[in-house]
Design a protein around this motif. Structure first.
Motif, PDB file in Angstrom:
ATOM      1  N   ALA A  95       1.330  -1.457  -0.092  1.00  0.00           N
ATOM      2  CA  ALA A  95       0.430   0.194  -0.330  1.00  0.00           C
ATOM      3  C   ALA A  95       0.661   1.218  -0.222  1.00  0.00           C
ATOM      4  O   ALA A  95       0.187   2.704  -0.198  1.00  0.00           O
ATOM      5  N   THR A  96       2.076   1.638  -0.075  1.00  0.00           N
ATOM      6  CA  THR A  96       2.744   2.699   0.510  1.00  0.00           C
ATOM      7  C   THR A  96       4.092   2.252  -0.330  1.00  0.00           C
ATOM      8  O   THR A  96       5.095   1.367  -0.961  1.00  0.00           O
ATOM      9  N   CYS A 155       4.017   5.992  -8.309  1.00  0.00           N
ATOM     10  CA  CYS A 155       3.317   5.425  -8.522  1.00  0.00           C
ATOM     11  C   CYS A 155       4.186   4.943  -6.600  1.00  0.00           C
ATOM     12  O   CYS A 155       4.984   5.137  -6.442  1.00  0.00           O
ATOM     13  N   SER A 213       1.676   2.659  -4.518  1.00  0.00           N
ATOM     14  CA  SER A 213       0.717   1.069  -4.293  1.00  0.00           C
ATOM     15  C   SER A 213       1.133  -0.012  -5.577  1.00  0.00           C
ATOM     16  O   SER A 213       1.204   0.501  -6.608  1.00  0.00           O
ATOM     17  N   GLU A 236       0.277   6.482  -4.293  1.00  0.00           N
ATOM     18  CA  GLU A 236      -0.237   5.399  -2.728  1.00  0.00           C
ATOM     19  C   GLU A 236      -2.014   6.033  -2.347  1.00  0.00           C
ATOM     20  O   GLU A 236      -2.363   6.708  -2.801  1.00  0.00           O
ATOM     21  N   GLY A 237      -2.121   4.845  -1.838  1.00  0.00           N
ATOM     22  CA  GLY A 237      -3.950   5.450  -1.107  1.00  0.00           C
ATOM     23  C   GLY A 237      -4.800   4.117  -2.143  1.00  0.00           C
ATOM     24  O   GLY A 237      -6.201   4.146  -1.731  1.00  0.00           O
ATOM     25  N   THR A 238      -4.149   3.935  -3.624  1.00  0.00           N
ATOM     26  CA  THR A 238      -4.979   3.676  -4.790  1.00  0.00           C
ATOM     27  C   THR A 238      -6.032   2.236  -4.375  1.00  0.00           C
ATOM     28  O   THR A 238      -7.357   1.833  -4.708  1.00  0.00           O
ATOM     29  N   TYR A 239      -5.009   1.381  -3.732  1.00  0.00           N
ATOM     30  CA  TYR A 239      -5.393   0.042  -3.651  1.00  0.00           C
ATOM     31  C   TYR A 239      -5.713  -0.472  -2.541  1.00  0.00           C
ATOM     32  O   TYR A 239      -5.016   0.322  -1.438  1.00  0.00           O
ATOM     33  N   THR A 240      -7.117  -0.810  -2.060  1.00  0.00           N
ATOM     34  CA  THR A 240      -7.844  -1.452  -0.458  1.00  0.00           C
ATOM     35  C   THR A 240      -7.801  -2.782  -0.387  1.00  0.00           C
ATOM     36  O   THR A 240      -7.509  -3.150  -1.740  1.00  0.00           O
TER      37      THR A 240
END
Length: 169
Positions: free
Chosen positions: A95-96, A115, A117, A140-144
């Motif tokens: 994620a980071t 990019c 993440s 960062e923060g796109t993928y959950t």
């Protein structure tokens, strides 16, 4: 996916994996993920040499990551990535930017593309052994976990479509 979250594999993928993986419309999957999940860098790498090497079969950024390029699993990715994606066939979410640094030796190139993440989704064969991974990088923060679930659905649908087309040919 089954109700307990397991990925279902009901086609012939793996019987002739090189032909079948090449028959998948990776550009369409890439476009759909770009629209619905988000992605900057999208690559697909096939496991070769018994899983010791990954060979790129699709790339959204051919200058930085050309088709035909390879990664040595033992030296260019972290052991926890190998354990998750190659050995267990589980998606991997970093994620980071610090995760990128820890996982991949080419993290600086990935980060230079904007990019921070990464999401890697293995493509299982009929026996569950991963044949390849679909690799997505975004800010960062796109993928959950929700983004991961949708990306897996899109990839599985695209691969299953290629399997069905191959079976009817």
């Amino acid at each position: 996916m089954t109700p307990n979250g397991e990925r279902v594999r009901n086609g012939e993928l793996g019987r002739n994996s090189e032909v079948t993986l090449d028959a998948v419309d990776w550009a369409s999957i890439h476009h759909t993920i770009e629209q619905e999940v988000g992605v900057v860098l999208f690559t697909v790498l096939r496991f070769t040499e018994g899983g010791a090497v990954m060979e790129r079969i699709y790339s959204s950024h051919a200058d930085e990551y050309p088709v035909g390029g390879t990664k040595q699993v033992a030296t260019q990715v972290s052991p926890d990535w190998v354990a998750a994606c190659r050995d267990s066939g589980e998606p991997f979410l970093g994620a980071t930017p610090a995760d990128l640094d820890r996982i991949f030796d080419d993290a600086s190139t990935i980060k230079a593309l904007g990019c921070g993440s990464i999401l890697n989704v293995p493509i299982p064969g009929p026996d569950g052994t991963p044949l390849a991974t679909v690799n997505m990088c975004a800010p960062e923060g796109t993928y959950t976990s929700t983004a991961q679930e949708r990306a897996v659905q899109i990839i599985d649908t695209g691969v299953e479509s290629a399997e069905q087309q191959g079976a009817s040919a």
